[in-house]
Scaffold this motif. Sequence first.
Motif, PDB file in Angstrom:
ATOM      1  N   GLU A  72       0.857  -1.190   0.000  1.00 13.70           N
ATOM      2  CA  GLU A  72       0.000   0.000   0.000  1.00 13.70           C
ATOM      3  C   GLU A  72       0.890   1.234   0.000  1.00 13.70           C
ATOM      4  OE1 GLU A  72      -2.350   1.905  -0.855  1.00 13.70           O
ATOM      5  OE2 GLU A  72      -3.924   0.738   0.142  1.00 13.70           O
ATOM      6  N   TYR A  73       0.358   2.335  -0.526  1.00 13.41           N
ATOM      7  CA  TYR A  73       1.093   3.595  -0.481  1.00 13.41           C
ATOM      8  C   TYR A  73       1.226   4.047   0.977  1.00 13.41           C
ATOM      9  CZ  TYR A  73       0.262   3.708  -5.512  1.00 13.41           C
ATOM     10  OH  TYR A  73       0.249   3.405  -6.847  1.00 13.41           O
ATOM     11  N   ASP A  74       2.362   4.637   1.301  1.00 13.90           N
ATOM     12  CA  ASP A  74       2.647   5.012   2.689  1.00 13.90           C
ATOM     13  C   ASP A  74       1.609   5.966   3.265  1.00 13.90           C
ATOM     14  OD1 ASP A  74       4.904   3.457   2.752  1.00 13.90           O
ATOM     15  OD2 ASP A  74       6.272   5.088   2.227  1.00 13.90           O
ATOM     16  N   TYR A  75       1.014   6.791   2.420  1.00 12.44           N
ATOM     17  CA  TYR A  75       0.080   7.798   2.909  1.00 12.44           C
ATOM     18  C   TYR A  75      -1.334   7.257   3.101  1.00 12.44           C
ATOM     19  CZ  TYR A  75      -0.742   8.111  -2.170  1.00 12.44           C
ATOM     20  OH  TYR A  75      -0.988   7.821  -3.488  1.00 12.44           O
ATOM     21  N   VAL A  76      -1.578   6.008   2.718  1.00  8.26           N
ATOM     22  CA  VAL A  76      -2.888   5.390   2.942  1.00  8.26           C
ATOM     23  C   VAL A  76      -2.779   4.517   4.186  1.00  8.26           C
ATOM     24  CG1 VAL A  76      -4.731   3.969   1.985  1.00  8.26           C
ATOM     25  CG2 VAL A  76      -3.368   5.426   0.470  1.00  8.26           C
ATOM     26  N   LYS A  77      -3.196   5.064   5.319  1.00 10.68           N
ATOM     27  CA  LYS A  77      -2.978   4.405   6.604  1.00 10.68           C
ATOM     28  C   LYS A  77      -4.188   3.563   7.005  1.00 10.68           C
ATOM     29  CE  LYS A  77       1.033   6.439   7.196  1.00 10.68           C
ATOM     30  NZ  LYS A  77       2.299   5.692   7.137  1.00 10.68           N
ATOM     31  N   GLU A 179     -12.385   4.456   6.215  1.00 13.74           N
ATOM     32  CA  GLU A 179     -11.799   3.958   4.971  1.00 13.74           C
ATOM     33  C   GLU A 179     -12.765   4.000   3.792  1.00 13.74           C
ATOM     34  OE1 GLU A 179     -13.679   0.325   6.907  1.00 13.74           O
ATOM     35  OE2 GLU A 179     -12.605   2.126   7.558  1.00 13.74           O
ATOM     36  N   VAL A 180     -14.075   4.079   4.059  1.00  7.20           N
ATOM     37  CA  VAL A 180     -15.058   4.115   2.974  1.00  7.20           C
ATOM     38  C   VAL A 180     -14.887   5.407   2.176  1.00  7.20           C
ATOM     39  CG1 VAL A 180     -17.515   4.211   2.409  1.00  7.20           C
ATOM     40  CG2 VAL A 180     -16.694   2.628   4.170  1.00  7.20           C
ATOM     41  N   GLY A 181     -14.571   5.267   0.915  1.00  8.34           N
ATOM     42  CA  GLY A 181     -14.286   6.438   0.086  1.00  8.34           C
ATOM     43  C   GLY A 181     -13.042   7.172   0.513  1.00  8.34           C
ATOM     44  N   MET A 182     -12.325   6.597   1.499  1.00 13.74           N
ATOM     45  CA  MET A 182     -11.159   7.231   2.124  1.00 13.74           C
ATOM     46  C   MET A 182     -11.505   8.602   2.698  1.00 13.74           C
ATOM     47  SD  MET A 182      -7.850   6.042  -0.082  1.00 13.74           S
ATOM     48  CE  MET A 182      -7.649   4.324  -0.572  1.00 13.74           C
ATOM     49  N   VAL A 183     -12.759   8.787   3.027  1.00 16.22           N
ATOM     50  CA  VAL A 183     -13.246  10.074   3.546  1.00 16.22           C
ATOM     51  C   VAL A 183     -12.505  10.485   4.814  1.00 16.22           C
ATOM     52  CG1 VAL A 183     -15.241  11.223   4.584  1.00 16.22           C
ATOM     53  CG2 VAL A 183     -15.522   9.881   2.491  1.00 16.22           C
ATOM     54  N   GLY A 184     -12.255   9.532   5.692  1.00 16.78           N
ATOM     55  CA  GLY A 184     -11.624   9.863   6.968  1.00 16.78           C
ATOM     56  C   GLY A 184     -10.126   9.652   7.007  1.00 16.78           C
ATOM     57  N   LEU A 185      -9.511   9.351   5.861  1.00 16.15           N
ATOM     58  CA  LEU A 185      -8.065   9.141   5.828  1.00 16.15           C
ATOM     59  C   LEU A 185      -7.379  10.461   5.470  1.00 16.15           C
ATOM     60  CD1 LEU A 185      -7.822   5.633   4.134  1.00 16.15           C
ATOM     61  CD2 LEU A 185      -8.178   6.228   6.537  1.00 16.15           C
ATOM     62  N   LYS A 186      -7.112  11.265   6.493  1.00 17.22           N
ATOM     63  CA  LYS A 186      -6.648  12.642   6.321  1.00 17.22           C
ATOM     64  C   LYS A 186      -5.353  12.737   5.521  1.00 17.22           C
ATOM     65  CE  LYS A 186      -5.507  16.820   8.957  1.00 17.22           C
ATOM     66  NZ  LYS A 186      -5.372  17.413  10.322  1.00 17.22           N
ATOM     67  N   LEU A 187      -4.366  11.911   5.857  1.00 17.53           N
ATOM     68  CA  LEU A 187      -3.076  11.985   5.183  1.00 17.53           C
ATOM     69  C   LEU A 187      -3.207  11.656   3.701  1.00 17.53           C
ATOM     70  CD1 LEU A 187      -0.036  12.430   5.330  1.00 17.53           C
ATOM     71  CD2 LEU A 187       0.225  10.019   5.989  1.00 17.53           C
ATOM     72  N   ALA A 188      -4.018  10.639   3.397  1.00 15.86           N
ATOM     73  CA  ALA A 188      -4.224  10.258   1.991  1.00 15.86           C
ATOM     74  C   ALA A 188      -4.858  11.402   1.216  1.00 15.86           C
ATOM     75  CB  ALA A 188      -5.088   9.009   1.912  1.00 15.86           C
ATOM     76  N   ARG A 189      -5.835  12.066   1.829  1.00 15.82           N
ATOM     77  CA  ARG A 189      -6.521  13.169   1.153  1.00 15.82           C
ATOM     78  C   ARG A 189      -5.599  14.366   0.963  1.00 15.82           C
ATOM     79  NH1 ARG A 189     -12.704  13.833   3.219  1.00 15.82           N
ATOM     80  NH2 ARG A 189     -12.566  15.386   1.549  1.00 15.82           N
ATOM     81  N   GLU A 190      -4.740  14.606   1.938  1.00 12.19           N
ATOM     82  CA  GLU A 190      -3.819  15.734   1.838  1.00 12.19           C
ATOM     83  C   GLU A 190      -2.718  15.470   0.811  1.00 12.19           C
ATOM     84  OE1 GLU A 190      -2.404  16.146   5.803  1.00 12.19           O
ATOM     85  OE2 GLU A 190      -4.084  17.420   6.459  1.00 12.19           O
ATOM     86  N   THR A 191      -2.369  14.208   0.627  1.00  9.97           N
ATOM     87  CA  THR A 191      -1.245  13.852  -0.237  1.00  9.97           C
ATOM     88  C   THR A 191      -1.655  13.680  -1.695  1.00  9.97           C
ATOM     89  OG1 THR A 191      -0.204  12.704   1.626  1.00  9.97           O
ATOM     90  CG2 THR A 191       0.628  12.189  -0.581  1.00  9.97           C
ATOM     91  N   GLU A 192      -2.828  13.091  -1.915  1.00 12.55           N
ATOM     92  CA  GLU A 192      -3.240  12.740  -3.270  1.00 12.55           C
ATOM     93  C   GLU A 192      -4.537  13.466  -3.648  1.00 12.55           C
ATOM     94  OE1 GLU A 192      -3.524  12.049  -6.649  1.00 12.55           O
ATOM     95  OE2 GLU A 192      -1.829  10.848  -5.916  1.00 12.55           O
ATOM     96  N   PRO A 193      -4.460  14.447  -4.542  1.00  8.51           N
ATOM     97  CA  PRO A 193      -5.645  15.234  -4.922  1.00  8.51           C
ATOM     98  C   PRO A 193      -6.800  14.389  -5.463  1.00  8.51           C
ATOM     99  CG  PRO A 193      -3.650  16.303  -5.701  1.00  8.51           C
ATOM    100  CD  PRO A 193      -3.234  14.966  -5.181  1.00  8.51           C
ATOM    101  N   ILE A 194      -6.495  13.318  -6.186  1.00 12.93           N
ATOM    102  CA  ILE A 194      -7.561  12.478  -6.740  1.00 12.93           C
ATOM    103  C   ILE A 194      -8.368  11.827  -5.620  1.00 12.93           C
ATOM    104  CG2 ILE A 194      -8.035  10.399  -8.076  1.00 12.93           C
ATOM    105  CD1 ILE A 194      -5.684  11.114  -9.864  1.00 12.93           C
ATOM    106  N   ILE A 195      -7.657  11.359  -4.584  1.00 14.69           N
ATOM    107  CA  ILE A 195      -8.341  10.754  -3.442  1.00 14.69           C
ATOM    108  C   ILE A 195      -9.235  11.782  -2.764  1.00 14.69           C
ATOM    109  CG2 ILE A 195      -8.006   9.807  -1.107  1.00 14.69           C
ATOM    110  CD1 ILE A 195      -5.551   8.348  -2.148  1.00 14.69           C
ATOM    111  N   ASP A 196      -8.718  12.983  -2.593  1.00 19.86           N
ATOM    112  CA  ASP A 196      -9.507  14.035  -1.943  1.00 19.86           C
ATOM    113  C   ASP A 196     -10.750  14.371  -2.759  1.00 19.86           C
ATOM    114  OD1 ASP A 196      -9.870  16.025   0.160  1.00 19.86           O
ATOM    115  OD2 ASP A 196      -9.431  17.506  -1.402  1.00 19.86           O
ATOM    116  N   GLU A 197     -10.612  14.451  -4.070  1.00 17.33           N
ATOM    117  CA  GLU A 197     -11.749  14.764  -4.933  1.00 17.33           C
ATOM    118  C   GLU A 197     -12.808  13.665  -4.857  1.00 17.33           C
ATOM    119  OE1 GLU A 197     -13.915  17.269  -7.189  1.00 17.33           O
ATOM    120  OE2 GLU A 197     -11.897  17.676  -6.423  1.00 17.33           O
ATOM    121  N   GLU A 198     -12.368  12.422  -4.887  1.00 18.37           N
ATOM    122  CA  GLU A 198     -13.302  11.292  -4.776  1.00 18.37           C
ATOM    123  C   GLU A 198     -13.991  11.308  -3.419  1.00 18.37           C
ATOM    124  OE1 GLU A 198     -10.945   7.826  -5.563  1.00 18.37           O
ATOM    125  OE2 GLU A 198     -11.356   7.896  -7.715  1.00 18.37           O
TER     126      GLU A 198
END
Length: 233
Positions: A72-77, A179-198
Motif C-alpha cells: 500500500e502507499y505510505d500515505y494510505v494508513k 476507509e469508505v471512500g477514504m473520507v476519513g483518511l486525512k493523510l491520503a486526502r492531503e497527499t493525493e488530490p484524486i483521493i480528496d476529490e473522490e
Amino acid sequence: MNHDNFKLKYSSGNILSENIHEIGIIALGSHLENHGSALPIDTDSKIAANVAVNVATKTGAMFLGIFYAATEYDYVKHGIHLKKDDLIYKQIIPQLINIRKQLGIKKVIIVNGHGGNNQIIDDIPTISGKTDLEIVFNNSIIEHEGPHACTGELSMGKVLGITDEDSITEHGDFNKNPEVGMVGLKLARETEPIIDEEAKTIEKEGFEVNEEFGRKILINAEKSIIEDIKKLL
C-alpha cells in the motif's frame, strides 16, 4: 502403477487451445484491510480471486489461487500490508518460482484488485526475469470500480453475495468507517488530490448498491483477462 505410457490429454474439453495449460492465473488483492460495515475484510481479494477462477474455468487456464499479501502507499494508513520490496521478493517471486517448477507454467496473469499494488507495475519485468515467466499485470477490476468500498465494490459484492445490504446505513458512517471512500483518511486526502476529490464526491453524493453495474464490471474484467490470455497464446 506403470506410468511409462501415460500422456496428458492437453487438447481435451472446451478450452481455448491445448497450450492453455502453460498459462496460470493468480489473484492479488489487499491483506487484512477493512472495507466498511457492508463488505468483508479484503473484499478486493475476494473479487479478484472470483474473477480469476471464473476465467480459468471458461478458458482452461490454470487457477493458481491468490497471493496472501499486498502492499500500500505510505500515505494510505489502513490495513496491514507489506513493504513493496517484501511483497515482491518474499512473496511473489518465491511463490511464482515454486509454481513454475511444480506445474510447468510458462506464463502468468496477475489479476489485481487493490490499488496499492499498482506500485509493483514497474517491477513486473524484474519479477519476470527472476521467475523465468512471462507475466501480465491485469488491472481491469480497479480501473472501473471507483472509490474504496463504495458503489463499485458494493455492487460487485452484491453479485457475489458478500454485500450486507442491511448494514448500508452503518457503512456510510465515516466516523466508524473512515476507509469508505477514504473520507476519513486525512493523510491520503492531503497527499493525493484524486483521493480528496473522490472523497468529497462520496461525502456529497454517497454511494449505492447497483447489481447491474457490479455485474458489468465483473464481466468486463473477465473479458479483459481472456483477451490477455489470447495474446499470450
